[in-house]
Scaffold this motif. Structure first.
Motif, PDB file in Angstrom:
ATOM      1  N   GLU A 176     -41.707 -12.694   2.372  1.00 28.50           N
ATOM      2  CA  GLU A 176     -41.000 -13.932   2.691  1.00 28.50           C
ATOM      3  C   GLU A 176     -39.512 -13.800   2.335  1.00 28.50           C
ATOM      4  N   ILE A 177     -39.252 -13.183   1.187  1.00 23.90           N
ATOM      5  CA  ILE A 177     -37.866 -13.003   0.737  1.00 23.90           C
ATOM      6  C   ILE A 177     -37.126 -12.044   1.669  1.00 23.90           C
ATOM      7  N   LEU A 178     -37.783 -10.955   2.067  1.00 16.13           N
ATOM      8  CA  LEU A 178     -37.157  -9.985   2.972  1.00 16.13           C
ATOM      9  C   LEU A 178     -36.793 -10.646   4.297  1.00 16.13           C
ATOM     10  N   GLU A 179     -37.702 -11.459   4.822  1.00 12.97           N
ATOM     11  CA  GLU A 179     -37.443 -12.162   6.077  1.00 12.97           C
ATOM     12  C   GLU A 179     -36.257 -13.120   5.907  1.00 12.97           C
ATOM     13  N   ASP A 185     -28.599 -12.823   6.832  1.00  9.24           N
ATOM     14  CA  ASP A 185     -27.628 -11.829   7.312  1.00  9.24           C
ATOM     15  C   ASP A 185     -27.187 -12.152   8.733  1.00  9.24           C
ATOM     16  N   TYR A 186     -28.175 -12.442   9.581  1.00  7.90           N
ATOM     17  CA  TYR A 186     -27.873 -12.723  10.985  1.00  7.90           C
ATOM     18  C   TYR A 186     -27.023 -13.980  11.124  1.00  7.90           C
ATOM     19  N   ILE A 187     -27.447 -15.051  10.441  1.00  3.28           N
ATOM     20  CA  ILE A 187     -26.714 -16.319  10.526  1.00  3.28           C
ATOM     21  C   ILE A 187     -25.302 -16.165   9.971  1.00  3.28           C
ATOM     22  N   SER A 194     -15.797 -18.941  10.144  1.00  2.00           N
ATOM     23  CA  SER A 194     -15.693 -17.970   9.046  1.00  2.00           C
ATOM     24  C   SER A 194     -16.925 -17.062   8.919  1.00  2.00           C
ATOM     25  N   PRO A 195     -17.259 -16.287   9.955  1.00  2.00           N
ATOM     26  CA  PRO A 195     -18.415 -15.390   9.847  1.00  2.00           C
ATOM     27  C   PRO A 195     -18.195 -14.328   8.769  1.00  2.00           C
ATOM     28  N   LEU A 196     -19.302 -13.839   8.231  1.00  2.00           N
ATOM     29  CA  LEU A 196     -19.229 -12.788   7.212  1.00  2.00           C
ATOM     30  C   LEU A 196     -18.741 -11.495   7.857  1.00  2.00           C
ATOM     31  N   ARG A 197     -17.624 -10.995   7.366  1.00  2.00           N
ATOM     32  CA  ARG A 197     -17.128  -9.691   7.815  1.00  2.00           C
ATOM     33  C   ARG A 197     -16.231  -9.110   6.735  1.00  2.00           C
ATOM     34  N   LYS A 198     -16.089  -7.825   6.763  1.00  2.00           N
ATOM     35  CA  LYS A 198     -15.225  -7.150   5.789  1.00  2.00           C
ATOM     36  C   LYS A 198     -13.769  -7.327   6.214  1.00  2.00           C
TER      37      LYS A 198
END
Length: 229
Positions: A176-179, A185-187, A194-198
């Motif tokens: 459940e945690i892995l899912e 990550d996807y969201i 402000s999407p997650l990016r380096k």
């Protein structure tokens, strides 16, 4: 030595908060957990009927966001800051799986991010802070003198989260945690605001197989490089 702003971004459950807290304590800086702020808004939403099953009553939340006040107070027992939601310690409640599974949709809402970024920027005006999150180096503090982007494999991050919950005596399912990790990550990477990016000028740290002491040594080295430059 000059005071700087340190921005630590990265994926969920990759140890950003622990890393940032330890670094802040070591160098005498203030630590701000931006992720905890979004978790606190999520907890508020759960407790105040803003979630209707999986649907978010965005109009209600938009009207009430001005009444959501988040602060941090040092816990003398742990030596680390606890998150307070409208004056009440919410540190344990915001770390539950119920909050973890609902925080990403809340964090994608533009008016929520706008409110939280304003609070974060106000906290960081004096410099001498370490803040971690998803968009600190790209949106909150684009001019931070030291930016770090942390990553690790989803499986390793899920195992860390599982171990953390079990250590607190909470029921947990690794699958459940892995899912949940993969969904977040996807969201986080695909949201419009402000999407997650380096950040282009951020240093990449893959801590999949690093010990805590190795991370501390690496961080101290980067901090000293910037401050002595």
């Amino acid at each position: 030595m000059k005071k700087i702003t340190i921005a630590i971004d990265g994926f969920s459950s990759c140890g950003k908060s622990t890393m940032a807290k330890d670094l802040a304590r070591e160098i005498g800086y203030i630590y701000i957990d931006s992720g905890a702020m979004y978790r606190a808004v999520t907890l508020y939403s759960i407790e105040n009927g803003i979630f209707k099953d999986e649907h978010i009553d965005t109009d209600k939340l938009r009207n009430e966001i001005k009444d959501i006040h988040i602060s941090f107070q040092l816990n003398p027992e742990t030596g680390r800051p606890d998150t307070y939601l409208n004056g009440i310690n919410a540190e344990n409640k915001i770390r539950t799986m119920e909050v973890s599974s609902r925080v990403s949709p809340i964090a994608t809402l533009d008016f929520v991010r706008e409110a939280m970024v304003a609070q974060q920027q106000a906290m960081g005006k004096a410099k001498g802070i370490v803040m971690d999150g998803r968009d600190i180096g790209t949106t909150v503090f684009p001019d931070a003198e030291l930016k770090i982007f942390v990553t690790a494999s989803p499986e390793i991050r899920a195992q860390r989260r599982y171990d953390e919950l079990k250590a607190k005596g909470q029921e947990a399912s690794f699958d459940e945690i892995l899912e949940n990790v993969k969904q977040r990550d996807y969201i986080d990477q695909n949201r419009e605001v402000s999407p997650l990016r380096k950040a282009d000028d951020a240093l990449l740290l893959d801590n999949s197989y690093m010990t805590i002491s190795q991370q501390k040594e690496w961080l101290s080295e980067q901090f000293n490089k910037v401050c002595k430059a």
